[in-house]
Scaffold this active site. Sequence first.
Site, short mmCIF file in Angstrom:
data_model
loop_
_atom_site.label_atom_id
_atom_site.label_comp_id
_atom_site.label_asym_id
_atom_site.label_seq_id
_atom_site.Cartn_x
_atom_site.Cartn_y
_atom_site.Cartn_z
N ASP A 29 85.77 6.41 47.24
CA ASP A 29 86.11 6.62 48.65
C ASP A 29 86.68 5.32 49.18
OD1 ASP A 29 85.88 6.82 51.55
OD2 ASP A 29 84.54 8.51 51.22
N ILE A 30 87.84 5.35 49.82
CA ILE A 30 88.46 4.11 50.32
C ILE A 30 87.89 3.66 51.66
CG2 ILE A 30 90.60 4.35 49.01
CD1 ILE A 30 91.91 5.23 51.72
N GLU A 88 86.41 16.48 57.05
CA GLU A 88 87.52 15.53 57.15
C GLU A 88 88.77 16.00 56.42
OE1 GLU A 88 84.86 14.70 55.07
OE2 GLU A 88 83.50 13.90 56.56
N HIS A 93 84.76 18.54 48.56
CA HIS A 93 84.46 17.24 47.97
C HIS A 93 82.98 16.92 48.11
CE1 HIS A 93 85.83 16.53 52.11
NE2 HIS A 93 85.14 15.41 52.14
N HIS A 95 80.28 13.91 48.09
CA HIS A 95 80.11 12.47 48.25
C HIS A 95 78.92 12.04 47.40
CE1 HIS A 95 82.59 11.85 51.96
NE2 HIS A 95 82.28 13.12 52.18
#
Length: 129
Positions: A29-30, A88, A93, A95
């Site tokens: 994750d950026i 988002e 996805h 996490h």
Amino acid sequence: MPSIFTRIINGEIPCYKIAEDKDYFAFLDINPNSKGHTLCVPKKEVDKIMDLDQETYMGLMAFSRKVGKAIEAAVDCKRVGLTVIGLEVPHVHVHLIPLQGMKDATFQNKVVLTQEEFETIAQSIRSKM
């Protein structure tokens, strides 16, 4: 229009890739909650996790577990938390977040890493796969 995650999977947008197989893709994750925060996604673009077919859902969980075990081996943390929120980006996805405490799971405290730090942690996790 393809999601940002589909564009990452297709190599149109760079990422710090952790793992990939024919059906799933993992990358850092950026905008991480903690060092090593990783996203696992199915390559099939589906918006909501409960809309995945059972095989894809179970495969994503198995893939995420494998990646989570590598994170646990590579990153100093008390445990690796798993969460699915999905607001988002309209692409399922998972996490995987290395946790020292509950604040790491809140998405309100972010860490800033340099490109070198991202590359180092990605390599460290990949080496544990």
